[in-house]
Motif scaffolding. Structure first.
Motif, PDB file in Angstrom:
ATOM      1  N   GLY A  94       0.915  -0.870   0.008  1.00 22.46           N
ATOM      2  CA  GLY A  94      -0.245  -0.687   0.123  1.00 22.46           C
ATOM      3  C   GLY A  94       0.646   1.251  -0.074  1.00 22.46           C
ATOM      4  O   GLY A  94       0.368   2.471  -0.952  1.00 22.46           O
ATOM      5  N   LYS A  95       2.075   1.084   0.528  1.00 21.40           N
ATOM      6  CA  LYS A  95       3.058   2.081   0.199  1.00 21.40           C
ATOM      7  C   LYS A  95       4.266   1.662  -0.337  1.00 21.40           C
ATOM      8  O   LYS A  95       4.681   0.437  -0.693  1.00 21.40           O
ATOM      9  N   ASN A  96       4.906   2.988  -0.549  1.00 19.67           N
ATOM     10  CA  ASN A  96       5.954   2.831  -1.259  1.00 19.67           C
ATOM     11  C   ASN A  96       5.712   1.719  -2.823  1.00 19.67           C
ATOM     12  O   ASN A  96       6.552   1.081  -3.338  1.00 19.67           O
ATOM     13  N   THR A  97       4.622   2.271  -3.885  1.00 21.35           N
ATOM     14  CA  THR A  97       4.539   1.263  -4.689  1.00 21.35           C
ATOM     15  C   THR A  97       5.477   1.456  -5.866  1.00 21.35           C
ATOM     16  O   THR A  97       5.994   2.870  -5.577  1.00 21.35           O
ATOM     17  N   LYS A  98       5.395   1.705  -7.198  1.00 19.09           N
ATOM     18  CA  LYS A  98       6.374   1.550  -8.420  1.00 19.09           C
ATOM     19  C   LYS A  98       6.146   3.059  -8.282  1.00 19.09           C
ATOM     20  O   LYS A  98       6.921   4.000  -9.165  1.00 19.09           O
ATOM     21  N   PRO A  99       4.605   3.808  -9.041  1.00 19.81           N
ATOM     22  CA  PRO A  99       4.322   4.835  -9.308  1.00 19.81           C
ATOM     23  C   PRO A  99       4.842   5.763  -7.682  1.00 19.81           C
ATOM     24  O   PRO A  99       5.358   6.927  -8.840  1.00 19.81           O
ATOM     25  N   GLU A 100       4.442   5.605  -6.918  1.00 18.42           N
ATOM     26  CA  GLU A 100       5.379   6.373  -5.967  1.00 18.42           C
ATOM     27  C   GLU A 100       6.323   6.301  -5.614  1.00 18.42           C
ATOM     28  O   GLU A 100       7.130   7.823  -6.263  1.00 18.42           O
ATOM     29  N   LEU A 101       6.891   5.733  -6.419  1.00 19.13           N
ATOM     30  CA  LEU A 101       9.531   5.718  -5.778  1.00 19.13           C
ATOM     31  C   LEU A 101       9.293   6.855  -7.045  1.00 19.13           C
ATOM     32  O   LEU A 101       9.725   7.353  -7.401  1.00 19.13           O
ATOM     33  N   ILE A 102       8.214   6.104  -8.106  1.00 19.33           N
ATOM     34  CA  ILE A 102       8.686   7.562  -9.613  1.00 19.33           C
ATOM     35  C   ILE A 102       8.571   8.764  -9.572  1.00 19.33           C
ATOM     36  O   ILE A 102       9.200   9.835  -9.533  1.00 19.33           O
ATOM     37  N   LEU A 103       7.231   8.993  -8.339  1.00 24.22           N
ATOM     38  CA  LEU A 103       6.993  10.051  -8.623  1.00 24.22           C
ATOM     39  C   LEU A 103       7.959  11.201  -7.528  1.00 24.22           C
ATOM     40  O   LEU A 103       8.026  12.284  -7.468  1.00 24.22           O
ATOM     41  N   ARG A 104       7.946  10.467  -7.159  1.00 28.05           N
ATOM     42  CA  ARG A 104       9.620  10.639  -5.691  1.00 28.05           C
ATOM     43  C   ARG A 104      10.429  10.826  -6.002  1.00 28.05           C
ATOM     44  O   ARG A 104      10.806  12.394  -6.303  1.00 28.05           O
ATOM     45  N   ARG A 105      11.146  10.300  -6.308  1.00 32.81           N
ATOM     46  CA  ARG A 105      12.635  10.124  -7.695  1.00 32.81           C
ATOM     47  C   ARG A 105      11.807  11.898  -8.323  1.00 32.81           C
ATOM     48  O   ARG A 105      13.345  12.753  -8.512  1.00 32.81           O
ATOM     49  N   GLY A 106      11.521  11.421  -9.442  1.00 29.81           N
ATOM     50  CA  GLY A 106      11.626  12.737 -10.259  1.00 29.81           C
ATOM     51  C   GLY A 106      11.290  13.853  -9.311  1.00 29.81           C
ATOM     52  O   GLY A 106      11.968  14.963  -9.710  1.00 29.81           O
ATOM     53  N   LEU A 107      10.426  14.249  -8.291  1.00 25.60           N
ATOM     54  CA  LEU A 107       9.214  15.443  -7.871  1.00 25.60           C
ATOM     55  C   LEU A 107      10.563  15.805  -7.104  1.00 25.60           C
ATOM     56  O   LEU A 107      11.345  17.289  -7.034  1.00 25.60           O
ATOM     57  N   HIS A 108      11.724  14.796  -6.525  1.00 24.53           N
ATOM     58  CA  HIS A 108      13.070  15.068  -5.405  1.00 24.53           C
ATOM     59  C   HIS A 108      13.663  15.973  -6.440  1.00 24.53           C
ATOM     60  O   HIS A 108      14.052  17.156  -5.965  1.00 24.53           O
TER      61      HIS A 108
ATOM     62  N   THR B  11       6.677  14.169 -18.551  1.00 22.42           N
ATOM     63  CA  THR B  11       5.393  14.962 -19.160  1.00 22.42           C
ATOM     64  C   THR B  11       4.747  15.237 -17.881  1.00 22.42           C
ATOM     65  O   THR B  11       3.937  16.077 -16.923  1.00 22.42           O
ATOM     66  N   VAL B  12       4.688  13.780 -16.631  1.00 16.04           N
ATOM     67  CA  VAL B  12       4.060  13.688 -16.383  1.00 16.04           C
ATOM     68  C   VAL B  12       4.433  14.534 -14.908  1.00 16.04           C
ATOM     69  O   VAL B  12       3.740  15.409 -14.268  1.00 16.04           O
ATOM     70  N   LEU B  13       5.605  14.286 -14.854  1.00 16.42           N
ATOM     71  CA  LEU B  13       6.304  15.018 -13.268  1.00 16.42           C
ATOM     72  C   LEU B  13       6.532  16.682 -13.759  1.00 16.42           C
ATOM     73  O   LEU B  13       5.541  17.588 -13.253  1.00 16.42           O
ATOM     74  N   ALA B  14       6.044  17.131 -14.893  1.00 14.20           N
ATOM     75  CA  ALA B  14       6.255  18.595 -15.417  1.00 14.20           C
ATOM     76  C   ALA B  14       4.814  19.217 -15.401  1.00 14.20           C
ATOM     77  O   ALA B  14       5.171  20.457 -14.282  1.00 14.20           O
ATOM     78  N   GLU B  15       3.674  18.449 -15.151  1.00 13.79           N
ATOM     79  CA  GLU B  15       2.706  18.634 -14.911  1.00 13.79           C
ATOM     80  C   GLU B  15       2.429  18.342 -14.101  1.00 13.79           C
ATOM     81  O   GLU B  15       1.616  19.560 -13.015  1.00 13.79           O
ATOM     82  N   CYS B  16       2.860  18.031 -12.946  1.00 14.67           N
ATOM     83  CA  CYS B  16       2.877  18.058 -11.137  1.00 14.67           C
ATOM     84  C   CYS B  16       3.200  19.434 -10.453  1.00 14.67           C
ATOM     85  O   CYS B  16       3.091  19.062 -10.263  1.00 14.67           O
ATOM     86  N   ALA B  17       4.028  19.038 -11.204  1.00 17.79           N
ATOM     87  CA  ALA B  17       5.129  20.138 -10.438  1.00 17.79           C
ATOM     88  C   ALA B  17       4.682  21.818 -10.898  1.00 17.79           C
ATOM     89  O   ALA B  17       5.058  22.620  -9.949  1.00 17.79           O
ATOM     90  N   SER B  18       3.663  21.454 -12.110  1.00 17.71           N
ATOM     91  CA  SER B  18       3.206  23.272 -12.426  1.00 17.71           C
ATOM     92  C   SER B  18       2.224  23.359 -11.529  1.00 17.71           C
ATOM     93  O   SER B  18       1.983  24.553 -10.876  1.00 17.71           O
ATOM     94  N   TRP B  19       1.543  22.686 -11.427  1.00 10.69           N
ATOM     95  CA  TRP B  19       0.403  22.121 -10.677  1.00 10.69           C
ATOM     96  C   TRP B  19       0.834  22.828  -9.068  1.00 10.69           C
ATOM     97  O   TRP B  19      -0.115  23.100  -8.409  1.00 10.69           O
ATOM     98  N   ILE B  20       1.367  22.088  -8.707  1.00 12.18           N
ATOM     99  CA  ILE B  20       2.620  22.107  -7.169  1.00 12.18           C
ATOM    100  C   ILE B  20       2.741  23.069  -7.018  1.00 12.18           C
ATOM    101  O   ILE B  20       2.146  24.191  -5.731  1.00 12.18           O
ATOM    102  N   ARG B  21       2.983  24.639  -8.055  1.00  9.15           N
ATOM    103  CA  ARG B  21       3.203  25.714  -8.000  1.00  9.15           C
ATOM    104  C   ARG B  21       2.315  26.471  -8.002  1.00  9.15           C
ATOM    105  O   ARG B  21       2.743  28.033  -7.604  1.00  9.15           O
ATOM    106  N   SER B  22       1.025  25.972  -8.256  1.00  6.63           N
ATOM    107  CA  SER B  22       0.439  26.600  -8.750  1.00  6.63           C
ATOM    108  C   SER B  22      -1.029  27.365  -7.382  1.00  6.63           C
ATOM    109  O   SER B  22      -1.179  26.515  -6.078  1.00  6.63           O
ATOM    110  N   ASP B  23      -2.427  27.735  -8.346  1.00  5.47           N
ATOM    111  CA  ASP B  23      -3.263  27.968  -7.001  1.00  5.47           C
ATOM    112  C   ASP B  23      -3.798  26.924  -7.061  1.00  5.47           C
ATOM    113  O   ASP B  23      -5.327  26.763  -6.262  1.00  5.47           O
TER     114      ASP B  23
END
Length: 151
Positions: free
Chosen positions: A19-33, A129-141
């Motif tokens: 339920g934690k540390n799944t592959k999709p989650e690890l991909i997001l964490r590594r990329g966003l970090h 693309t996924v990471l860029a869209e996530c990053a853009s949203w995180i910085r937005s409001d």
């Protein structure tokens, strides 16, 4: 149709699903970090213990598995064995998702969902693309963000 493995083997297989540390989650964490974001993991102080929480931006990101959350994509298919059990389980997961979403909004947190099909399968998007869209949203409001595989 009967199961192709014994109940003991099936139980062991299901117990191995995390339920934690799944592959999709690890991909997001590594990329966003790598993009410079700092975050908390599975913050128990927040409703639903989000996969990734960004306190600086008052934003959380969930990496939802398409099967477990009943997403209507090619990765989700209702199981033919024990259909009542699975319908109840997945419907309850959807109910909990809605309750958690409302609680996060009430607490002033923004919510993002990255579906597994955005990172895996025939409709996956480029990880950049996924990471860029996530990053853009995180910085937005913007209060809500969702990304899924291309249709």
């Amino acid at each position: 149709m009967p199961d192709v493995v014994t109940p003991e083997v099936r139980s062991r297989m299901m117990a191995g699903i995390r339920g934690k540390n799944t592959k999709p989650e690890l991909i997001l964490r590594r990329g966003l970090h790598a993009l410079g974001f700092r975050f908390r993991l599975h913050d128990r102080a927040l409703p639903g213990k989000p996969d990734i929480a960004f306190p600086r931006y008052r934003a959380v990101v969930f990496a939802h598995g398409c099967f477990w959350h009943g997403h209507g994509c090619h990765l989700f298919k209702w199981p033919s064995s024990r259909p009542d059990f699975w319908r109840t389980k997945i419907d309850r997961n959807r109910e909990v998702d809605a309750l958690v979403s409302a609680a996060l909004l009430e607490a002033g947190w923004r919510q993002g969902i990255v579906w597994e099909c955005a990172l895996k399968g025939k409709t996956r998007l480029p990880i950049e693309t996924v990471l860029a869209e996530c990053a853009s949203w995180i910085r937005s409001d913007a209060p809500f963000f969702e990304i899924k595989g291309s249709a």
